[in-house]
Design an enzyme around this catalytic site. Structure first.
Site, short mmCIF file in Angstrom:
data_model
loop_
_atom_site.label_atom_id
_atom_site.label_comp_id
_atom_site.label_asym_id
_atom_site.label_seq_id
_atom_site.Cartn_x
_atom_site.Cartn_y
_atom_site.Cartn_z
N ARG A 190 -9.00 -0.50 4.40
CA ARG A 190 -7.86 0.58 3.84
C ARG A 190 -6.95 -0.14 3.43
O ARG A 190 -6.29 0.48 2.50
CB ARG A 190 -7.91 1.59 4.87
CG ARG A 190 -8.92 2.74 5.04
CD ARG A 190 -8.36 3.58 6.09
NE ARG A 190 -7.21 4.17 5.60
CZ ARG A 190 -6.07 4.72 6.44
NH1 ARG A 190 -6.41 4.69 7.88
NH2 ARG A 190 -5.06 5.07 5.91
N LYS A 212 0.78 -1.29 -0.09
CA LYS A 212 0.14 0.06 -0.20
C LYS A 212 1.09 1.25 -0.13
O LYS A 212 0.83 2.06 -0.71
CB LYS A 212 -1.08 -0.09 1.27
CG LYS A 212 -1.80 1.45 1.60
CD LYS A 212 -2.50 1.24 2.78
CE LYS A 212 -1.99 1.72 4.12
NZ LYS A 212 -1.65 2.91 4.54
N ASN A 213 2.08 1.33 0.94
CA ASN A 213 2.81 2.63 1.03
C ASN A 213 3.72 2.77 0.00
O ASN A 213 4.48 3.88 0.12
CB ASN A 213 3.44 2.51 2.46
CG ASN A 213 2.37 2.59 3.37
OD1 ASN A 213 0.92 3.05 3.20
ND2 ASN A 213 2.43 2.22 4.83
N ASP A 226 4.52 0.21 12.17
CA ASP A 226 3.01 -0.60 11.49
C ASP A 226 3.07 -1.82 12.02
O ASP A 226 1.94 -2.51 11.67
CB ASP A 226 3.06 -0.11 9.99
CG ASP A 226 3.12 1.16 9.52
OD1 ASP A 226 3.14 1.38 8.41
OD2 ASP A 226 2.83 2.13 10.41
N CYS A 228 -5.25 11.96 12.64
CA CYS A 228 -5.84 10.62 12.75
C CYS A 228 -5.75 9.96 14.19
O CYS A 228 -5.14 10.49 14.97
CB CYS A 228 -5.32 9.62 11.69
SG CYS A 228 -3.86 9.19 11.90
N ARG A 255 -0.48 14.29 13.20
CA ARG A 255 0.12 14.19 11.65
C ARG A 255 0.39 15.46 11.24
O ARG A 255 -0.24 16.08 10.19
CB ARG A 255 -0.82 13.43 10.75
CG ARG A 255 -1.34 11.93 11.36
CD ARG A 255 -0.22 11.13 11.65
NE ARG A 255 0.39 10.39 10.56
CZ ARG A 255 -0.06 9.53 9.80
NH1 ARG A 255 -1.42 9.09 10.06
NH2 ARG A 255 0.38 9.03 8.99
C1 EPZ Z 1 4.18 6.76 6.78
O1 EPZ Z 1 3.39 7.62 6.99
C2 EPZ Z 1 3.52 5.43 6.42
N1 EPZ Z 1 2.26 5.98 5.58
C3 EPZ Z 1 2.83 5.29 8.06
O2 EPZ Z 1 1.90 4.00 7.60
C4 EPZ Z 1 3.89 4.90 8.84
O3 EPZ Z 1 3.63 4.51 9.95
C5 EPZ Z 1 4.79 6.05 8.95
O4 EPZ Z 1 5.25 6.58 7.56
C6 EPZ Z 1 6.15 5.58 9.72
O5 EPZ Z 1 6.72 4.72 9.13
C7 EPZ Z 1 2.30 6.24 4.27
O6 EPZ Z 1 3.43 5.90 3.91
C8 EPZ Z 1 1.31 6.64 3.42
P1 EPZ Z 1 6.11 10.15 8.97
P2 EPZ Z 1 4.16 9.42 7.13
O7 EPZ Z 1 5.93 11.29 8.09
O8 EPZ Z 1 4.68 9.68 6.17
C9 EPZ Z 1 6.18 13.35 12.23
C10 EPZ Z 1 0.08 2.76 7.80
O9 EPZ Z 1 -0.32 2.16 8.75
N2 EPZ Z 1 5.91 14.52 11.16
O10 EPZ Z 1 7.16 9.14 8.63
O11 EPZ Z 1 2.89 10.09 7.42
C11 EPZ Z 1 4.71 12.62 12.42
O12 EPZ Z 1 3.73 13.43 13.05
C12 EPZ Z 1 0.61 4.09 8.00
O13 EPZ Z 1 0.28 2.09 6.57
C13 EPZ Z 1 6.06 15.81 11.62
O14 EPZ Z 1 6.22 16.14 12.83
O15 EPZ Z 1 4.70 9.44 8.55
C14 EPZ Z 1 5.28 11.18 12.99
O16 EPZ Z 1 5.52 11.56 14.36
C15 EPZ Z 1 0.05 4.77 9.26
N3 EPZ Z 1 6.00 16.96 10.82
C16 EPZ Z 1 6.73 11.29 12.34
O17 EPZ Z 1 7.19 12.52 11.84
C17 EPZ Z 1 5.64 16.07 9.36
O18 EPZ Z 1 5.58 17.39 8.45
C18 EPZ Z 1 7.09 10.38 11.47
O19 EPZ Z 1 6.04 10.50 10.44
C19 EPZ Z 1 5.57 15.07 8.91
C20 EPZ Z 1 5.66 14.17 9.86
#
Ligand code: EPZ
Length: 417
Positions: free
Chosen positions: A398, A22-23, A305, A117, A122
């Protein structure tokens, strides 16, 4: 399909094929916006998140046609808008990934405020900082953010926090920027390497994807190509836990164990018996599990995840284990649902729980809080005594294609209604 009814205590057997990730698919579909010509993307998982992104991309004017069962023909020659549909965009946080490609190709993009979410707020500060660093102007409007840049300029950018989609969207934007971009402290997920390989096949010049430093040399335009989505490592890990919890011998095929090294080491430390091949993993009946402390970490660390399924596995281990989830502030709250069905989990703070096991689990009615916790509740229902009813199964669908049909093929007794 509102709920699943699961009869506990069934043994499983047979083979289950892992679907496309998916990702990875979400990002590669978004990346087609950068290209001219017809792309053919195969091994796309048939899940709600993908369906939602396809609606958003079609709304921009991208032509998408079904090719074979799990592949699509995608042509982005006639995109006629740069604003992501607010109603559609709000429903899919991952739609933010489109910001980079649209901005890079058309010089502007407007995205709705992406909702948070259940697993966390996020924020998107990294996206805003990153696009500004590439020379874009930023405007916060009542319900949206707007970025503009006649032509993005290559830059050196250090991620103060590792962000998977932050890395991906900046890497995509930089492919059409003027000059060279160096991304430091970048995420290293296998899905990022797969994205870079697809983009390079379209004429991009990306080096270092899959490491913490990615160098992108901007080019004039990208030409469509074809690619196959890599196996879903999170689905793979979920099925490994499922086979071990149900003390079953199941063969998980079409997977890539090399994307799960940390997780597989922790499974082995917990006593899980596995046979690991090049593109399959077989779970072997394991009587006892040992408690293991786990801290989630960006790749190649233990995947956040897979924290939920592993936490469930620890409810069956003999002793106490600490599960530390520093990445998301809301990703451990699902443990109260495990306690409702008999687990013994103490929350030390939003990022840490201590699991005491082994505990008998009893079927109850519970709602799926989010995608990964929802899948974990299915696994819990498979081993709980009696019947488990899971509501809000949209969350699970999803990210897991035909999960009921595929598990019932292994001998599970799940009724969807
Ligand atoms: C990706 O989310 C994945 N989703 C998530 O999978 C996965 O859990 C996550 O990476 C971590 O591995 C997709 O790829 C679609 P991040 P992402 O930006 O990119 C903070 C699933 O179940 N952050 O790596 O949105 C954020 O809050 C999903 O398939 C900021 O602070 O996650 C988090 O604490 C859930 N500012 C950390 O960084 C920003 O601008 C890592 O988030 C962006 C993120």
């Amino acid at each position: 399909m509102e709920q699943y009814i699961i009869e506990g205590g069934t043994k499983l057997s047979g083979e289950i094929q892992v679907k496309g990730a998916k990702n990875s698919a979400l990002k590669i579909l978004a990346a087609t916006v950068l290209t001219k010509g017809e792309n053919i993307i195969s091994n796309i998982p048939q899940i709600n998140d993908i369906g939602q992104l396809i609606e958003i991309i079609k709304d921009l004017g991208v032509e998408i046609k079904k090719d074979k069962k799990d592949s699509l023909k995608i042509c982005a020659n006639n995109i006629n808008k740069t604003q992501i549909n607010e109603e559609l965009g709000r429903k899919l946080r991952a739609s933010i990934i489109l910001a980079g490609p649209i901005l890079a190709r058309f010089g502007e993009v407007e995205i709705p405020h992406p909702g948070g979410c259940l697993i966390g707020k996020r924020p998107i500060d990294i996206f805003i900082d990153g696009f500004k660093a590439l020379g874009a102007s930023f405007e916060e409007k009542e319900n949206s953010y707007k970025f503009k840049a006649k032509k993005l300029k290559g830059t050196n950018y250090f991620f103060y926090k590792i962000s998977v989609t932050g890395t991906e969207t900046m890497m995509m934007a930089a492919t059409l920027a003027e000059g060279t971009t160096v991304l430091k402290n970048a995420a290293q997920e296998p899905e990022i390497l797969a994205l870079a390989e697809y983009l390079n096949s379209c004429g991009a010049k990306i080096k270092g994807a899959g490491t913490s430093t990615i160098i992108i040399e901007g080019v004039e335009e990208l030409t469509a190509n074809k690619t196959k989505i890599i196996p879903d490592r999170i689905e793979t890990g979920t099925f490994v836990v499922m086979g071990l919890l149900t003390k079953s011998e199941i063969k998980i095929t079409n997977c890539n164990p090399s994307h799960l090294e940390n997780f597989l080491i922790m499974i082995k430390r917990a006593g899980g018996k596995l046979e690991i091949g090049k593109d399959y993993i077989k779970t072997l009946p394991t009587e006892k599990f040992k408690p293991v402390d786990v801290i989630t970490h960006e790749y190649p660390g233990f995947p956040t995840d897979l924290q939920a399924p592993f936490t469930l596995l620890m409810t069956q281990a003999s002793g106490a284990s600490l599960i530390h989830e520093p990445i998301f502030e809301g990703r451990l709250f699902f443990t109260d649902k495990l306690n409702q069905i008999g687990a013994d989990i103490i929350m030390c703070d939003p990022h840490r729980v201590i699991v005491h096991g082994p505990t008998l689990l009893y079927g109850k009615t519970v709602d799926s809080p989010d995608l990964r916790a929802g899948a974990t509740l299915i696994l819990a229902g498979l081993i709980a005594q009696g019947k488990t009813i899971i509501g809000n199964v949209y969350q699970i669908e999803r990210g897991y294609e035909n999960i009921v049909g595929r598990l019932n093929n292994l001998g599970a007794q799940i009724e969807a209604n």
